[in-house]
Structure formats: C-alpha cells, structure tokens
Design a protein around this motif. Structure first.
Motif, mmCIF file in Angstrom:
data_model
loop_
_atom_site.group_PDB
_atom_site.id
_atom_site.type_symbol
_atom_site.label_atom_id
_atom_site.label_comp_id
_atom_site.label_asym_id
_atom_site.label_seq_id
_atom_site.Cartn_x
_atom_site.Cartn_y
_atom_site.Cartn_z
ATOM 1 N N ASP A 283 0.874 -1.170 0.000
ATOM 2 C CA ASP A 283 0.000 0.000 0.000
ATOM 3 C C ASP A 283 0.912 1.221 0.000
ATOM 4 O OD1 ASP A 283 -1.554 2.229 0.764
ATOM 5 O OD2 ASP A 283 -2.985 0.968 1.817
ATOM 6 N N LYS B 242 0.519 4.509 -0.276
ATOM 7 C CA LYS B 242 0.203 5.657 0.582
ATOM 8 C C LYS B 242 0.461 5.342 2.054
ATOM 9 C CE LYS B 242 -3.026 7.909 -2.574
ATOM 10 N NZ LYS B 242 -4.391 8.442 -2.795
ATOM 11 N N GLN B 243 0.200 4.092 2.472
ATOM 12 C CA GLN B 243 0.495 3.688 3.843
ATOM 13 C C GLN B 243 1.997 3.706 4.080
ATOM 14 O OE1 GLN B 243 -1.313 3.069 6.561
ATOM 15 N NE2 GLN B 243 0.551 2.584 7.723
ATOM 16 N N LEU C 37 4.155 5.623 2.691
ATOM 17 C CA LEU C 37 4.606 7.008 2.789
ATOM 18 C C LEU C 37 4.194 7.649 4.108
ATOM 19 C CD1 LEU C 37 3.911 8.190 -0.872
ATOM 20 C CD2 LEU C 37 6.082 7.510 0.165
ATOM 21 N N ILE C 38 3.192 7.085 4.753
ATOM 22 C CA ILE C 38 2.859 7.519 6.112
ATOM 23 C C ILE C 38 3.898 6.976 7.085
ATOM 24 C CG2 ILE C 38 1.187 7.251 8.002
ATOM 25 C CD1 ILE C 38 -1.024 7.233 5.872
ATOM 26 N N ILE D 251 5.791 9.909 -8.242
ATOM 27 C CA ILE D 251 5.438 8.502 -8.393
ATOM 28 C C ILE D 251 5.689 8.158 -9.860
ATOM 29 C CG2 ILE D 251 3.700 6.734 -7.966
ATOM 30 C CD1 ILE D 251 4.301 8.514 -5.514
ATOM 31 N N THR E 58 2.235 13.072 -9.545
ATOM 32 C CA THR E 58 2.191 13.258 -8.089
ATOM 33 C C THR E 58 0.794 12.920 -7.601
ATOM 34 O OG1 THR E 58 1.489 15.575 -8.132
ATOM 35 C CG2 THR E 58 3.867 15.148 -8.283
ATOM 36 N N PHE E 59 0.698 12.485 -6.363
ATOM 37 C CA PHE E 59 -0.619 12.177 -5.798
ATOM 38 C C PHE E 59 -1.484 13.433 -5.730
ATOM 39 C CE2 PHE E 59 1.164 8.242 -3.570
ATOM 40 C CZ PHE E 59 0.575 7.388 -4.492
ATOM 41 N N GLU E 60 -0.845 14.582 -5.492
ATOM 42 C CA GLU E 60 -1.599 15.840 -5.406
ATOM 43 C C GLU E 60 -2.249 16.164 -6.751
ATOM 44 O OE1 GLU E 60 1.255 15.553 -2.184
ATOM 45 O OE2 GLU E 60 1.511 15.387 -4.357
ATOM 46 N N GLU F 201 -5.206 13.854 -7.402
ATOM 47 C CA GLU F 201 -6.398 14.229 -6.639
ATOM 48 C C GLU F 201 -7.131 15.402 -7.287
ATOM 49 O OE1 GLU F 201 -5.207 14.969 -2.650
ATOM 50 O OE2 GLU F 201 -4.611 12.880 -2.250
#
Length: 397
Positions: A207, A209-210, A212-213, A248, A264-266, A269
């Motif tokens: 995962d 995103k997990q 990167l947390i 990414i 990018t995730f941004e 979104e």
C-alpha cells in the motif's frame, strides 16, 4: 558447505548435459552412480531451468551455483536489477539483504566497491563463490546481522539497499514495511545517518500511501512491471532532495522498450476524468500505472475518456500522436448476447479475456462460456456508464 567440491569439470558437465531433463527422473536414474553430491547437482539443474527466463545471463554461466527454490523465488529478475542499477551510482554501497546477490551484483556495476550482507551462512558462501566467478575483488561478503554491522561500521555509504524479507514466522506473506525484516521503519534513523541514498525494494502488493505515512521522508516511488506484470515497488530517499518534490513513477519494462508515466498524488487528486461511451478504441493502462494509482491523470494527459469511474478502461475515436503506455484495442463489435453470439464469433473456443469492474472474472467467464485462452482476439468485459458491456476487440498496436 564446502563449495570447492562442485568446482569440477565432471560436476559442471553433468549439470550442462541434463539441463533439459526432468530433475525427478534424473534423481532416480543416477542414484548411487555419481562421484559428486547428486542431490545438489539436481538442485542446480532445477534452479537453472527456473532461472532461464528470470536471470538469463546467470543461467547460462556454468561456473555459478544456485540456492534452493525459496531463495530463487525471492530473488529479483535480471530485468528489474538492471533497471535499479540505472537509478544509483557512487563509490560505495551496501546491500543489507543480499540473498542470491542479483541486485547486489548489478547495482555494484555503478560503484567502486560493494558490501553484501546475509544472515544465512550457506547463501552467503554461495554468493561469495558467484561474485568471484563474475567479477574482481569489488565485493565484500558479510555473514551476519546487517543492521548490527551497519551500526558498528565507521563508514558512510553512497547507497544503502534493502529488500526486507516478506515472509512471517508461519510463512505468511507480509506487505507492510514495519512487518518485514529488517524493519526499515524502526531503523530509519540509523539508515539515514549512514547513507547519501537509500533504496528499498517492497512487495508489489505494498500500500504505497500507507508506506509514505510510515516513512514520510521518501521522495521517489517507482512501480516496476515487466511485460505488464507488476514485480516490485521501489522507495527512494536522497540526502539532498526534498520531499515536496515527491514523484510517483510507473515503469513497464518490455522487449519493445521502457514505458514510463510520472505524476504526483496531489495532481491526481486535483485531476478530473471525462466520461463517455466506447468509441473506436479501448485503452488499458500498464499494470504499473494502475498499481501506482494514476486513474484520472492518465486519461487527462492523453485526451482519453473513461467508461466508468471504477473501470479504469479508457476510450477514444482517434489515437493521439504520442505513444500511450498501455495496451490499445480496436473494437470490432459490442457483444450484446454472449450466450448466442460467442459460438459464432469464437468458433475455435480460444480467445483472450480481460475483465475490469465486470460481473465475471476472466476464469469465471471462461468457465461459463467454455472458452480457453488463445488466439489474437480479445473479449473485454467492463462497466460502461450504468451498464455492463462486452466488446470483441483486437490489438491495434
């Protein structure tokens, strides 16, 4: 294990002479008839058969030795190792999780010296043997706990590489970074204090995103597929880079060339999809793009419409001039009544099945309509708008 006993022409010739035979039959046929360890020879034959496509240049080298199956399965492919070697360079590197040594060897081609660490003694000895056959004295092999070695070392490295073990005590598969061994999350401070660059290989099931947390300092994420099958996720940290610039990158390694898609995730979104009915073509992004999560930007960048928010299949009437990183299908017709139409459309019973956001999986579809994989045409099942749709198609390019 004393590996010198296998450095004989008789042993090597036996392995080479029987590379295309059934290992189980060989064991029965030659039991008690060889002057060397027959079981180990059979293991080498079996391993080389598996390595033929995964590590082709090693598989044809008669001087190399291979470990049991589990280590072969966990090893990187030659394709992905060569790709990783393009991402880093410097004077010194250390591989904390050496294993078979595929990644160590190829990464080391861009470094003056390399340290390989491995806790399993037999695997460390085997890799040391292979390094001597493959190269000069660039490699230092350390048998023991790599984090203990790293914490006591006075040296700082241009690269720390790690491929944490993803199997638990009960042989269950692990996906979270903190669950794997070594725990790079817990020891992140040690790693960053000892390296200019850190490269972590993770499960294709990670995962992102997990992760990167867990390690927010990561600046680059690479999702690598080989021939459109996701093989691994790479996490990269560099001492002089900023996390604000995190990218990414989805890359597919294919005989026809490398296909990349960066985002990018941004930006993902903020992007908006344009939806529409199927046109002349259907486009399926590479598996690495789908794993990376570029579900909206992909369509936006190439001017494609999406059939449904959850289908991740795109469409257009005319193909854009620039190359699309994915499979492009020319729609031949929509199949309205599969039960009646498929017998006429697929008289051989052989066709390739793709389903995304559809009522049946490919296996269930083949079972229901008594079909087998094969041929040059495709049946693509997906959701388009508010209905499920099935298309007969062929590869456009």
């Amino acid at each position: 294990m004393d590996l010198s006993q296998f450095d004989t022409e008789t042993f090597k010739q036996f392995v080479q002479d029987h590379l295309h035979e059934d290992p189980a039959q060989l064991l029965l046929k030659y039991a008690g008839k060889t002057e060397f360890d027959l079981k180990f020879a059979i293991q080498q034959i079996h391993a080389r058969q598996k390595a033929k496509n995964k590590i082709p240049s090693w598989a044809v080298n008669p001087n190399l030795l291979f470990p049991p199956s589990i280590s072969m399965e966990q090893a990187s492919s030659e394709d992905t190792a060569l790709f990783k070697a393009e991402l880093v360079k410097g004077k010194s590197m250390i591989d904390l999780t050496g294993g078979l040594g595929i990644d160590t060897y190829y990464l080391a081609q861009n470094f003056e010296k390399a340290i390989y660490c491995e806790r399993q003694e037999d695997l460390a000895k085997l890799s040391e043997h292979n390094f001597k056959q493959l190269s000069d004295n660039k490699f230092t092999v350390i048998h023991g706990d790599s984090l203990d070695f790293l914490s006591k070392s006075q040296e700082n490295f241009d690269l720390i590489y790690a491929d944490p073990a993803r199997r638990g005590g009960q042989n269950q598969k692990l996906y979270k970074l903190a669950d794997c061994e070594p725990d790079v999350v817990q020891h992140w401070g040690l790693l960053t204090s000892k390296a200019k660059t850190i490269l972590i290989k993770a499960s294709p099931m990670l995962d992102i995103k997990q992760a990167l947390i867990e390690i927010p300092e990561i600046q680059q994420v690479w999702v690598i597929s080989v021939r459109n099958e996701v093989k691994e996720v790479l996490l990269k940290w560099q001492q002089e880079s900023k996390v604000d610039d995190r990218k990414i990158i989805a890359v597919d390694l294919h005989p026809d060339g490398k296909r990349e898609f960066s985002f990018t995730f941004e930006a993902e979104e903020e992007a908006e999809s344009v939806f529409g009915a199927a046109g002349s073509y259907l486009i399926e992004p590479t598996s690495s793009i789908l794993k990376a999560g570029a579900f909206k930007l992909f369509g936006q960048q190439f001017g494609l419409k999406k059939l449904h928010p959850n289908s991740h299949i795109f469409t257009c009437d005319a193909l854009p001039a620039k190359q699309i990183p994915g499979r492009i299908f020319k729609i031949l017709q929509e199949v309205q009544n599969p039960k009646k139409e498929l017998k006429q459309l697929v008289p051989s019973g052989k066709i390739n099945i793709i389903t995304r956001n559809y009522i049946l999986s490919p296996d269930d579809f083949k079972k229901k309509y008594k079909l087998k994989d094969g041929g040059t045409q495709f049946l693509i099942g997906t959701k388009s708008g508010e209905k499920y749709a099935l298309y007969l198609a062929e590869l456009a390019r």
